[in-house]
Motif scaffolding. Structure first.
Motif, PDB file in Angstrom:
ATOM      1  N   VAL A 121      13.784  -7.592  -8.341  1.00 56.62           N
ATOM      2  CA  VAL A 121      12.239  -6.903  -7.973  1.00 56.62           C
ATOM      3  C   VAL A 121      10.462  -7.475  -8.108  1.00 56.62           C
ATOM      4  O   VAL A 121      10.655  -6.433  -9.744  1.00 56.62           O
ATOM      5  N   VAL A 122       9.989  -8.213  -7.912  1.00 57.80           N
ATOM      6  CA  VAL A 122       8.655  -8.519  -8.828  1.00 57.80           C
ATOM      7  C   VAL A 122       7.585  -8.055  -8.744  1.00 57.80           C
ATOM      8  O   VAL A 122       7.086  -7.671  -7.194  1.00 57.80           O
ATOM      9  N   ASP A 123       6.464  -7.834  -9.311  1.00 57.28           N
ATOM     10  CA  ASP A 123       5.040  -7.073  -9.418  1.00 57.28           C
ATOM     11  C   ASP A 123       4.197  -8.725  -8.578  1.00 57.28           C
ATOM     12  O   ASP A 123       4.820  -9.946  -9.409  1.00 57.28           O
ATOM     13  N   THR A 124       3.367  -8.482  -7.629  1.00 59.64           N
ATOM     14  CA  THR A 124       2.230  -9.500  -7.193  1.00 59.64           C
ATOM     15  C   THR A 124       1.152  -8.834  -7.362  1.00 59.64           C
ATOM     16  O   THR A 124       1.198  -7.934  -7.171  1.00 59.64           O
ATOM     17  N   GLU A 125       0.085 -10.083  -7.222  1.00 57.92           N
ATOM     18  CA  GLU A 125      -1.718  -9.488  -6.865  1.00 57.92           C
ATOM     19  C   GLU A 125      -1.561  -9.212  -5.449  1.00 57.92           C
ATOM     20  O   GLU A 125      -2.285  -8.055  -5.317  1.00 57.92           O
ATOM     21  N   ALA A 126      -0.673  -9.817  -4.444  1.00 60.68           N
ATOM     22  CA  ALA A 126      -1.138 -10.016  -3.638  1.00 60.68           C
ATOM     23  C   ALA A 126      -0.255  -8.797  -3.211  1.00 60.68           C
ATOM     24  O   ALA A 126       1.244  -8.133  -3.328  1.00 60.68           O
ATOM     25  N   SER A 127      -0.716  -7.652  -1.967  1.00 63.49           N
ATOM     26  CA  SER A 127       0.113  -6.364  -1.710  1.00 63.49           C
ATOM     27  C   SER A 127       0.777  -6.740  -0.084  1.00 63.49           C
ATOM     28  O   SER A 127       1.234  -5.417   0.085  1.00 63.49           O
ATOM     29  N   TYR A 128       0.012  -7.745   0.285  1.00 58.56           N
ATOM     30  CA  TYR A 128       0.342  -8.253   1.508  1.00 58.56           C
ATOM     31  C   TYR A 128       2.602  -9.247   1.265  1.00 58.56           C
ATOM     32  O   TYR A 128       1.851  -9.904   0.725  1.00 58.56           O
ATOM     33  N   ALA A 129       3.404  -8.648   2.161  1.00 56.36           N
ATOM     34  CA  ALA A 129       3.944  -8.736   1.971  1.00 56.36           C
ATOM     35  C   ALA A 129       4.472 -10.986   2.135  1.00 56.36           C
ATOM     36  O   ALA A 129       4.557 -11.280   0.861  1.00 56.36           O
ATOM     37  N   ASP A 130       3.703 -11.411   3.400  1.00 54.47           N
ATOM     38  CA  ASP A 130       3.685 -12.656   3.355  1.00 54.47           C
ATOM     39  C   ASP A 130       3.251 -13.643   2.447  1.00 54.47           C
ATOM     40  O   ASP A 130       3.050 -14.508   1.546  1.00 54.47           O
ATOM     41  N   ASP A 131       1.760 -13.412   1.604  1.00 53.45           N
ATOM     42  CA  ASP A 131       1.006 -13.325   0.290  1.00 53.45           C
ATOM     43  C   ASP A 131       1.176 -13.291  -0.952  1.00 53.45           C
ATOM     44  O   ASP A 131       1.096 -14.410  -1.887  1.00 53.45           O
TER      45      ASP A 131
END
Length: 130
Positions: free
Chosen positions: A74-84
């Protein structure tokens, strides 16, 4: 030693085992051999929200959430919306493939020059090159 192929899974992919009777991880192994599955934190959040709805979709989301926590990094991303979040992973060359049945997401990932793995036929996955 070669690094395993990095594969990001979206919400629809993680719900395939229940909704479409797809043996997701067996299919990925058939296509790619050695791979490492990744799921953005935003996908886990989306699965958690969907699982609260109950019914067949809720069950599929619940199973998908369990699969993600047990079998994916499980990784963190800047985007909070799954597709983004998935497009971000594709654009930043973090992943080699994205697994999705979501057509708008598929198109965005292909535009980022990353191949997409999606359902082809009843329960087999296939790779679409950009």
């Amino acid at each position: 030693m070669a690094t395993p192929t990095q594969v990001a899974l979206d919400t629809s992919a993680l719900m395939m085992p229940v909704e479409l009777d797809v043996r997701l991880f067996d299919e990925l192994e058939r296509l790619l051999n050695d791979y490492e599955a990744t799921a953005p934190q935003a996908v886990l959040e989306e699965l958690r929200r969907l699982s609260e709805k109950g019914g067949e979709e809720g069950t599929a989301a619940n199973v998908g959430h369990d699969l993600a926590t047990e079998r994916c990094l499980v990784v963190d991303t800047e985007a909070s919306y799954a597709d983004d979040a998935l497009v971000e992973l594709a654009r930043e060359d973090v992943v080699d493939y994205v697994v999705t049945n979501d057509r708008p997401l598929r198109d965005r990932v292909l535009e980022a020059s990353v191949p997409v793995i999606a359902l082809r036929g009843r329960n087999k996955l296939a790779i679409t090159q950009p």
